[in-house]
Design a protein around this motif. Structure first.
Motif, short mmCIF file in Angstrom:
data_model
loop_
_atom_site.label_atom_id
_atom_site.label_comp_id
_atom_site.label_asym_id
_atom_site.label_seq_id
_atom_site.Cartn_x
_atom_site.Cartn_y
_atom_site.Cartn_z
N SER A 3 0.83 -1.21 0.00
CA SER A 3 0.00 0.00 0.00
C SER A 3 0.86 1.25 0.00
CB SER A 3 -0.91 0.01 1.22
OG SER A 3 -0.21 0.47 2.36
N ILE A 4 2.19 1.07 0.09
CA ILE A 4 3.11 2.21 0.12
C ILE A 4 4.08 2.07 -1.05
CG2 ILE A 4 4.94 3.36 1.43
CD1 ILE A 4 3.56 2.27 3.97
N LYS A 5 4.27 3.16 -1.76
CA LYS A 5 5.25 3.16 -2.84
C LYS A 5 6.38 4.08 -2.41
CE LYS A 5 5.08 2.88 -7.84
NZ LYS A 5 5.07 1.42 -7.94
N LEU A 21 4.36 7.45 -1.69
CA LEU A 21 2.91 7.51 -1.93
C LEU A 21 2.27 6.48 -1.01
CD1 LEU A 21 2.76 7.57 -5.83
CD2 LEU A 21 1.51 9.18 -4.38
N MET A 22 1.19 6.86 -0.36
CA MET A 22 0.52 5.95 0.58
C MET A 22 -0.94 5.77 0.21
SD MET A 22 2.28 7.77 3.83
CE MET A 22 3.22 8.94 2.87
N THR A 23 -1.39 4.54 0.15
CA THR A 23 -2.80 4.29 -0.14
C THR A 23 -3.61 4.48 1.14
OG1 THR A 23 -2.11 2.63 -1.75
CG2 THR A 23 -4.43 2.59 -1.07
N LYS A 67 -6.52 12.35 -0.09
CA LYS A 67 -6.56 10.89 -0.24
C LYS A 67 -5.28 10.41 -0.94
CE LYS A 67 -9.47 7.30 -2.25
NZ LYS A 67 -10.80 6.96 -2.71
N ASN A 68 -4.84 9.22 -0.64
CA ASN A 68 -3.63 8.64 -1.26
C ASN A 68 -2.47 9.63 -1.22
OD1 ASN A 68 -5.19 6.38 -1.87
ND2 ASN A 68 -5.76 7.20 -3.87
N TYR A 70 0.92 11.94 -0.88
CA TYR A 70 2.29 11.93 -1.41
C TYR A 70 3.15 12.80 -0.52
CZ TYR A 70 6.22 13.21 -4.44
OH TYR A 70 7.47 13.44 -4.96
#
Lengths: 102, 207, 272
Positions: A3-5, A21-23, A67-68, A70
């Motif tokens: 869920s994390i990039k 980036l986090m979902t 949301k999501n 960065y």
């Protein structure tokens, strides 16, 4: 699914640039559902990044983050650093991602 | 418009002979694709995809109506205009400012319809500048800032402005502007209020 | 009336002068600041999910989508999106990425079109995550990043789709008398501050748009695909819901991609 990039790259001057980036739904607590009821707040409230187990960044977040989300920052470090990003949210949820700076 | 059917033989990669349709066939295909292109059901209001004569002509001529047809076209549009029962073509500018600014609403379907009873506005800032304090104005239409200052507040200006908003095609065949009164987006009273917003010396449009 | 018309002309000339002197509103700098960093695009998270969905065994037949043919052969994704819409022999019609995806999900995986299209788009008012269709589409599209828009126009049905798409583009209808062309057939037009682009002529405007979709729409907090864009425009024109993957939407996309030929894909996009 991760869920994390997490990405990192070495810049000039011994700086490491970290991008993440986090979902996450990041519910503000102010949105109403179709029945007109408030949807309870549910957002990431804390993000901590460590390099070789030493904290290099800590952020306290509120409901105004999108949301999501960065996030990007730099720290003094080196190629080979073991990075770990961990977030906690307002419902007690947590997740983390790891990366070795290449 | 080309009436004759042009048949063109083409060799495809497979070597078969096939045909390409001419203009009239394309127009017929457009109608077929449109007919199957939307969801069905009462919430879909599929009657909205059926064209009236005006929309058909503007489609056929891509908004450039031949000059010999323009007189009849504009007369047909003029005949649709209805006026407020009060006879007053210029109403309340403050109410007009609100109607000028409010969105059209009236979106349909099942995915994200507007509430059917939502108040409909003219959404005029989408295309026109008016009150100079509103910077987020579109530019598809002409700027209306200073409209009344330039044109005056005369009965002629008021009548022209009312009719232009009620049915834009009265003065310009296939105008990009919706026929807001004729199509029932706005009531005659709402249009009269917008007229006031444009011509009234007290309106921010003319300050 | 003729007197009024002349007065009108004089007025517009005066006003045009005023508008010309004033500075044109421009949000480009804001856009670059907000969307300039490609690593900041949350669509990257959705692409990861799309990849998993693509490779996972799913549906009644419990198979992955890895044998799906998007036009360059079964399983070939690299560059496939850049060459869509195109004619497919097995279905005997022109398909875009999304209608083709439906074909593969029904034929290969055994889903039904009804269940797949029950909800095609995430509802942003409910803060929903992207649907499987949206995640799959952006994953497939991203495999054409950096390539040129190059949809074929050789097969007669491809040529027909482009021509019909052009006809649909100019068709006026509905309670606002709008056609696509009402907003997209002149240079430098805006709805409020949103640039519209002239898609009636081939070139930069249409290239820029077609090469940037699917895009992460920040105002929706979701990835949006070309099928969503087509639905959205029809919805804004106060028309019924466009049918997902219908010949109508595919023809419009075929026309727009023909106009935008040789634009370079920068995927996933990111926009308002």
């Amino acid at each position: 699914m991760p869920s994390i990039k997490l990405r990192a790259k070495a810049l000039e001057g011994g700086l490491i640039e970290v991008k993440a980036l986090m979902t996450h739904p990041m519910e503000t607590g102010l949105r109403k559902d179709s029945a007109g009821e408030l949807v309870p707040a549910h957002f990431i409230s804390e993000v901590i990044v460590t390099a070789n187990d030493k904290e290099v960044m800590k952020a306290n977040w509120g409901g105004s983050i999108s949301k999501n989300p960065y996030m990007a920052f730099t720290y003094k470090g080196a190629v080979g650093d073991k990075l770990k990003l961990t977030w906690k949210d307002t419902k007690g949820g947590t997740d983390s991602g790891e990366l070795v700076v290449a | 418009m080309k009436i004759k059917l042009i048949t063109v033989a083409l060799l495809t990669a497979l070597g078969t002979t096939v045909t390409v349709a001419a203009d009239n066939d394309i127009a017929a295909l457009v109608e077929q694709y449109i007919a199957s292109g939307f969801k069905q059901g009462e919430k879909q209001h599929t009657e909205r995809i059926v064209q009236d004569e005006t929309q058909k002509q503007c489609t056929t001529y891509r908004n450039k109506i031949p000059s010999e047809m323009q007189k009849a076209f504009m007369e047909r549009e003029r005949a649709t205009i209805k006026y407020p029962e009060s006879g007053k073509l210029s109403g309340n500018w403050e109410q007009g400012q609100k109607t000028f600014t409010d969105g059209f609403a009236w979106r349909v379907g099942t995915i994200m319809p507007d509430k059917p009873d939502a108040v409909r506005g003219g959404n005029c800032y989408a295309c026109h500048a008016a009150d100079p304090k509103e910077v987020a104005a579109g530019n598809i239409g002409s700027t209306l800032t200073g409209y009344g200052k330039l044109r005056g507040n005369t009965p002629e200006t008021i009548k022209y402005t009312y009719e232009k908003i009620y049915n834009s095609n009265t003065y310009m065949p296939c105008s990009s502007m919706p026929r807001l009164g004729h199509n029932g987006v706005l009531t005659p009273e709402q249009i009269a209020d917008i007229v006031a917003f444009l011509v009234d010396p007290e309106s921010p449009v003319n300050k | 009336m003729s007197r009024l018309t002349i007065a009108g002309l004089v007025t517009s000339a005066l006003l045009a002068g005023v508008a010309f002197a004033a500075e044109e509103p421009n949000a480009d700098a804001y856009r670059e600041m907000t969307y300039g960093d490609r690593d900041a695009n949350p669509a990257l998270l959705v692409i990861d999910r799309g990849e998993e969905l693509f490779k996972e065994k799913r549906g009644p037949k419990n198979v992955s989508l890895e044998q799906c043919d998007f036009g360059l052969g079964a399983g070939v994704l690299k560059g496939a999106y850049a060459q869509l819409p195109r004619y497919f022999k097995d279905t005997d019609r022109v398909q875009d990425a999304e209608s083709r995806l439906l074909t593969c999900m029904t034929e290969l995986q055994g889903f039904t079109v009804e269940e797949l299209t029950k909800q095609t788009f995430a509802n942003d008012k409910r803060n929903e995550d992207n649907t499987d269709l949206e995640a799959l589409t952006v994953y497939i599209a991203a495999q054409s990043d950096g390539m040129k828009i190059n949809a074929p126009a050789e097969h007669p049905k491809e040529q027909e789709a482009i021509k019909v798409g052009e006809g649909i583009f100019w068709r006026r209808q509905g309670p606002l008398d709008f056609a696509c062309a009402t907003c997209h057939a002149d240079d430098k037009k805006r709805i409020r501050l949103q640039n519209l682009g002239n898609f009636s002529k081939a070139g930069v405007d249409v290239q820029k748009t077609m090469s940037a979709w699917p895009t992460y729409r920040v105002s929706h907090a979701a990835v949006r695909t070309m099928q969503h864009r087509m639905w959205d425009c029809m919805w804004q024109m106060r028309l019924p819901d466009a049918q997902y993957g219908s010949p109508m939407t595919v023809a419009l996309i075929a026309y727009l991609n023909a106009q935008g030929k040789d634009g370079t894909y920068a995927l996933p996009g990111m926009s308002r």
